[in-house]
Design an enzyme around this catalytic site. Structure first.
Site, mmCIF file in Angstrom:
data_model
loop_
_atom_site.group_PDB
_atom_site.id
_atom_site.type_symbol
_atom_site.label_atom_id
_atom_site.label_comp_id
_atom_site.label_asym_id
_atom_site.label_seq_id
_atom_site.Cartn_x
_atom_site.Cartn_y
_atom_site.Cartn_z
ATOM 1 C CE LYS A 151 25.194 29.912 37.672
ATOM 2 N NZ LYS A 151 26.157 30.339 38.704
ATOM 3 C CD GLN B 153 29.514 29.051 39.741
ATOM 4 O OE1 GLN B 153 28.850 29.591 38.866
ATOM 5 N NE2 GLN B 153 28.965 28.420 40.764
ATOM 6 C CG ASP C 230 25.546 36.355 41.381
ATOM 7 O OD1 ASP C 230 24.407 35.913 41.150
ATOM 8 O OD2 ASP C 230 26.482 35.639 41.792
#
Length: 295
Positions: A50, A94, A117
């Protein structure tokens, strides 16, 4: 019939190229901050990838790593600091977190304006109400891939989503509903699952059950967007070897469907691409920049 592969490499590259073009037109560099807790090898790879993709798109990447024994208070303190930092546009926690930590409580601490997200309650509520906001990355990737296969107008298509998780199943259903599709959510308690799946013009397995969906579950000519990523034994490769497979049995499904995403090389690649896009969108909304038209 032999299904055409929906190529995640090609489609995600297109999204990333659009993001890089958008970033180049902005008056500043968006910044994505990733919070990693613990030393899970898979999570470390995901975070590294990422960060690399963020930089390649012309954005700034920051990583905050905490030890596996970090407390809930310590994790939420890092998030609070990133919320308060005006140079940070997107925050990604994460997952999974180490045992003993509460991911829902930590996610709830993320500023919804930086929730790239799309998992906070406000982001979820905006999606449910059809209001503008940051959408979950994997579900967004599913819709993009379906449009790549079937065209931009998905109205009237019958979508069957297998799985009702808050991370993938439910938001995927809502995003397809927003495209004027007719949507059925199937799950572990659904009776006669195979006949339900055979109704789908677009079938989206997202349950984490290796190769559960077989070819005789599929409507001829359907598109399969396989969200599953499962590691299974691969004795044909040698003793102790493994391979990745989806929730759909690729070979038998490909004989019936018209379009199908492979695993690997499918939906998973879209998740990072959509994360980058969300970061640009968050930066424009926060900083008052004009949203690039082709993003």
């Amino acid at each position: 019939m032999s299904a055409k592969r929906i190529d995640g490499y090609e489609i995600s590259a297109g999204v990333k190229a659009a993001v890089a073009k958008a970033v180049a037109s902005l008056p500043g560099q968006p910044c994505l901050a990733v919070v990693l807790v613990g030393e899970d090898p898979a999570s470390q790879v995901y975070v590294r990838n990422k960060g690399k993709a963020t930089v390649e798109a012309g954005m700034l990447s920051r990583q905050h790593t905490l030890p596996a024994d970090a407390t809930q208070v310590e994790v939420e303190a890092v998030i609070a600091n990133l919320n308060a930092d005006p140079s940070v546009d997107g925050i990604l926690l994460q997952l999974p977190l180490p045992k003993g930590l509460d991911p829902e409580a930590a996610i709830a601490r993320i500023d919804p304006a930086k929730d790239v997200d799309g998992l906070t309650e406000i982001s979820t509520g905006r999606l449910a109400l059809g209001k503008p906001g940051l959408r979950p990355c994997t579900p967004s990737g599913c819709v993009i891939m379906a449009k790549q296969a079937l065209g931009d107008d998905l109205s009237g298509k019958h979508v069957v989503v297998i799985g009702r998780s808050i991370l993938v199943g439910k938001p995927t259903a809502q995003l397809f509903l927003a495209e004027d599709c007719t949507v059925t959510i199937a799950h572990s308690r659904t009776k006669d699952l195979a006949p339900v799946c055979r109704l789908a013009d677009i079938l989206v397995p997202a349950v984490g059950q290796p190769e559960m969906v077989r070819g005789d579950w599929v409507k001829p000519g359907a598109a399969i967007i396989d969200v599953g990523i499962n590691r299974v034994p691969a004795p044909e490769k040698g003793e102790g070897k493994t391979k990745l497979v989806g929730d759909a049995h690729f070979d038998s499904c490909a004989e019936v469907a018209a379009h199908i995403t492979p695993v690997p090389g499918g939906v998973g690649l879209m998740t990072v691409a959509c994360l980058l896009r969300n970061t640009v969108m968050a930066a424009c909304a926060r900083r008052g920049w004009a949203m690039p038209a082709d993003l």
